[in-house]
Design a protein around this motif. Structure first.
Motif, PDB file in Angstrom:
ATOM      1  N   ASP A  22       0.793  -1.230   0.000  1.00  0.00           N
ATOM      2  CA  ASP A  22       0.000   0.000   0.000  1.00  0.00           C
ATOM      3  C   ASP A  22       0.825   1.280   0.000  1.00  0.00           C
ATOM      4  O   ASP A  22       0.264   2.368  -0.173  1.00  0.00           O
ATOM      5  N   GLY A  51       0.437   4.103  -2.698  1.00  0.00           N
ATOM      6  CA  GLY A  51      -0.796   4.895  -2.661  1.00  0.00           C
ATOM      7  C   GLY A  51      -0.727   6.094  -1.733  1.00  0.00           C
ATOM      8  O   GLY A  51      -1.624   6.939  -1.743  1.00  0.00           O
ATOM      9  N   TYR A  52       0.328   6.188  -0.943  1.00  0.00           N
ATOM     10  CA  TYR A  52       0.466   7.286   0.018  1.00  0.00           C
ATOM     11  C   TYR A  52       1.661   8.189  -0.297  1.00  0.00           C
ATOM     12  O   TYR A  52       2.090   8.975   0.550  1.00  0.00           O
ATOM     13  N   THR A  68      -7.527   6.599  12.409  1.00  0.00           N
ATOM     14  CA  THR A  68      -8.828   6.336  11.792  1.00  0.00           C
ATOM     15  C   THR A  68      -9.914   7.153  12.478  1.00  0.00           C
ATOM     16  O   THR A  68     -10.847   7.627  11.830  1.00  0.00           O
ATOM     17  N   GLU A  90      -7.374   9.234   8.268  1.00  0.00           N
ATOM     18  CA  GLU A  90      -8.097   8.528   7.212  1.00  0.00           C
ATOM     19  C   GLU A  90      -9.298   7.858   7.876  1.00  0.00           C
ATOM     20  O   GLU A  90      -9.199   6.747   8.389  1.00  0.00           O
ATOM     21  N   PRO A 122      -9.811   1.307   2.854  1.00  0.00           N
ATOM     22  CA  PRO A 122      -8.628   1.074   2.014  1.00  0.00           C
ATOM     23  C   PRO A 122      -8.163  -0.387   2.102  1.00  0.00           C
ATOM     24  O   PRO A 122      -8.179  -0.981   3.184  1.00  0.00           O
ATOM     25  N   LYS A 178      -6.154  -2.242   5.139  1.00  0.00           N
ATOM     26  CA  LYS A 178      -6.093  -1.476   6.389  1.00  0.00           C
ATOM     27  C   LYS A 178      -6.627  -2.285   7.576  1.00  0.00           C
ATOM     28  O   LYS A 178      -5.973  -2.365   8.616  1.00  0.00           O
TER      29      LYS A 178
END
Length: 156
Positions: free
Chosen positions: A40, A43-44, A99, A114, A119, A122
């Protein structure tokens, strides 16, 4: 060999078996955590802090988790278990915190808020991190106890 000598051997055998199971399960949890973070991270890339970006944090988390998984399998000493517990617990704490709480950018870290579990990976990562922290704490105590029992046996 008397019954009083056989009993500690059985207990130690069960503790060694438990330690082996804990080693494998904890290492597996750390590997799951690492794979999710590595997968992942791209994506960040756009989430940047003044000192470090979120993708770099993800990759660092993955490397630390993989090193600890290997260390647990090769050298399962209490201090390795303790570090694994701290790393897994801090990762689980971070994903849960970010979160539900918008802390903004802090001390050079990016704003990682987030507010969803959607996602990919996660939730899997959070469960793996939390369960790995619990397994590592158990591994710490079993490892510590085995070491203490060995020390007692050598003192006799």
């Amino acid at each position: 060999m008397s019954i009083t000598e056989v009993q500690p051997i059985r207990v130690q055998s069960r503790q060694r078996l438990a330690l082996g199971v804990l080693q494998l399960a904890t290492a597996a949890g750390l590997v799951i955590d690492a794979v999710v973070h590595l997968r992942d991270a791209d994506g960040y890339e756009l989430v940047q802090g003044t000192l470090i970006g979120e993708a770099t944090l993800f990759r660092a988390q993955a490397v630390v988790a993989l090193v600890l998984a290997a260390a647990l399998l090769l050298h399962p000493r209490p201090w390795v278990w303790a570090i694994a517990a701290l790393v897994a617990a801090s990762a689980a704490g971070a994903v849960i915190l970010y979160t539900y709480v918008d802390l903004g950018a802090i001390a050079g870290l990016p704003d990682m808020y987030e507010p969803t579990w959607l996602p990919p990976g996660k939730l899997v990562s959070a469960v793996a991190e939390a369960s790995t922290a619990i397994l590592a704490v158990a591994g710490f105590f079993v490892s510590w106890r085995l070491g203490r029992n060995r020390q007692r046996a050598s003192d006799r």
